[in-house]
Design a protein around this motif. Structure first.
Motif, PDB file in Angstrom:
ATOM      1  N   GLY A 139       0.818  -1.212   0.000  1.00 50.39           N
ATOM      2  CA  GLY A 139       0.000   0.000   0.000  1.00 50.39           C
ATOM      3  C   GLY A 139       0.849   1.258   0.000  1.00 50.39           C
ATOM      4  N   LEU A 166      -5.500  -2.696  -1.740  1.00 54.20           N
ATOM      5  CA  LEU A 166      -5.237  -1.753  -0.649  1.00 54.20           C
ATOM      6  C   LEU A 166      -6.316  -1.810   0.427  1.00 54.20           C
ATOM      7  CD1 LEU A 166      -4.046   1.419  -2.581  1.00 54.20           C
ATOM      8  CD2 LEU A 166      -2.701  -0.499  -1.729  1.00 54.20           C
ATOM      9  N   GLN A 167      -5.922  -1.456   1.641  1.00 48.52           N
ATOM     10  CA  GLN A 167      -6.859  -1.376   2.748  1.00 48.52           C
ATOM     11  C   GLN A 167      -7.770  -0.163   2.571  1.00 48.52           C
ATOM     12  OE1 GLN A 167      -4.484  -1.134   6.277  1.00 48.52           O
ATOM     13  NE2 GLN A 167      -3.740  -3.243   6.129  1.00 48.52           N
ATOM     14  N   PRO A 168      -8.975  -0.214   3.121  1.00 53.23           N
ATOM     15  CA  PRO A 168      -9.904   0.912   2.972  1.00 53.23           C
ATOM     16  C   PRO A 168      -9.330   2.253   3.409  1.00 53.23           C
ATOM     17  CG  PRO A 168     -11.048  -1.004   3.839  1.00 53.23           C
ATOM     18  CD  PRO A 168      -9.592  -1.362   3.817  1.00 53.23           C
ATOM     19  N   SER A 169      -8.532   2.263   4.481  1.00 51.16           N
ATOM     20  CA  SER A 169      -7.970   3.530   4.948  1.00 51.16           C
ATOM     21  C   SER A 169      -7.010   4.123   3.927  1.00 51.16           C
ATOM     22  CB  SER A 169      -7.248   3.330   6.283  1.00 51.16           C
ATOM     23  OG  SER A 169      -6.174   2.408   6.147  1.00 51.16           O
TER      24      SER A 169
END
Length: 235
Positions: A139, A166-169
């Motif tokens: 990320g 990727l992570q939501p954040s």
């Protein structure tokens, strides 16, 4: 939004004997963001590589801010104000974060000024500029690609599935960065995406690519836009 920033007319391209894009025509106005969506293997990445000059055009024309770049090599297209963040991780693993970011600059002396703008969008890098890019998470490497593109202060940004994996954040952070870039500098954006909520958030319009041709398009704030996009992706 102003005059046409990116204009493709009748563009045909592909790989060796394989034709992928078929007489494709589309345009993106200055300051506009367009999301190009579609299932895998439909020609989305081919389109960006064709715009950037990595693939030869068999037919058609491409203009950037009114200038014909159809036959120009990638470095000349970049000099014309086009920045490209590819799907694959294209950071230089053995170089520092700072050196990777400097690669987006024609004049290295502009680094401090440019990073003063871009750094706050990606605070994870502000105290780690000497760290090797190869030690970053997936990320973080994606964010570095985007930050490097923004350091160029281009007139046109091309992004290829920057949210993949990727992570939501992190996705939220990238969305904020793109919205900031557009509001602050009026940058034109063409992005390839599979993450529909992200595309709807950052783009003004969408287009659906299937087998090298645009089969549907609309505005992201249209009623039913999300359902129309998902219906194409499910088929």
């Amino acid at each position: 939004m102003s005059a046409i920033a990116l204009d493709l007319q009748g563009v045909t391209s592909g790989y060796r004997t394989s034709v992928v894009l078929r007489a494709l025509s589309m345009s993106v106005a200055g300051g506009e963001a367009v999301a190009l969506l579609g299932k895998n293997g439909m020609g989305k990445t081919t389109l960006l590589k064709t715009i950037m000059g990595y693939l030869p055009k068999r037919a058609g024309t491409i203009r950037v801010n009114g200038v014909d770049v159809t036959r120009l090599p990638p470095h000349r297209i970049a000099r014309a104000g086009v920045a490209y963040a590819p799907q694959e991780h294209a950071v230089f693993q053995d170089l520092s974060i700072r050196d990777n970011l400097r690669l987006g600059l024609a004049d290295a002396s502009a680094f401090d000024e440019r990073f003063a703008d871009v750094g706050p969008l990606f605070p994870v890098f502000e105290s780690r500029l000497k760290q090797h890019a190869g030690t970053l998470s997936g990320g973080e490497q994606k964010m570095l690609l985007v930050a490097r593109a923004l350091m160029m202060r281009p007139s046109i940004l091309l992004f290829d599935e920057i949210t993949e994996g990727l992570q939501p954040s992190v996705i939220d952070r990238l969305a904020e960065a793109l919205l900031w870039e557009r509001e602050r500098r009026g940058t034109t954006v063409l992005l390839i995406e599979q993450h529909v909520p992200f595309a709807l958030k950052v783009a003004d319009r969408y287009a659906i690519l299937k087998q090298g041709e645009i089969i549907d398009h609309g505005h992201t704030n249209d009623a039913g836009a999300a359902e129309a996009i998902f219906s194409h992706l499910r088929v």
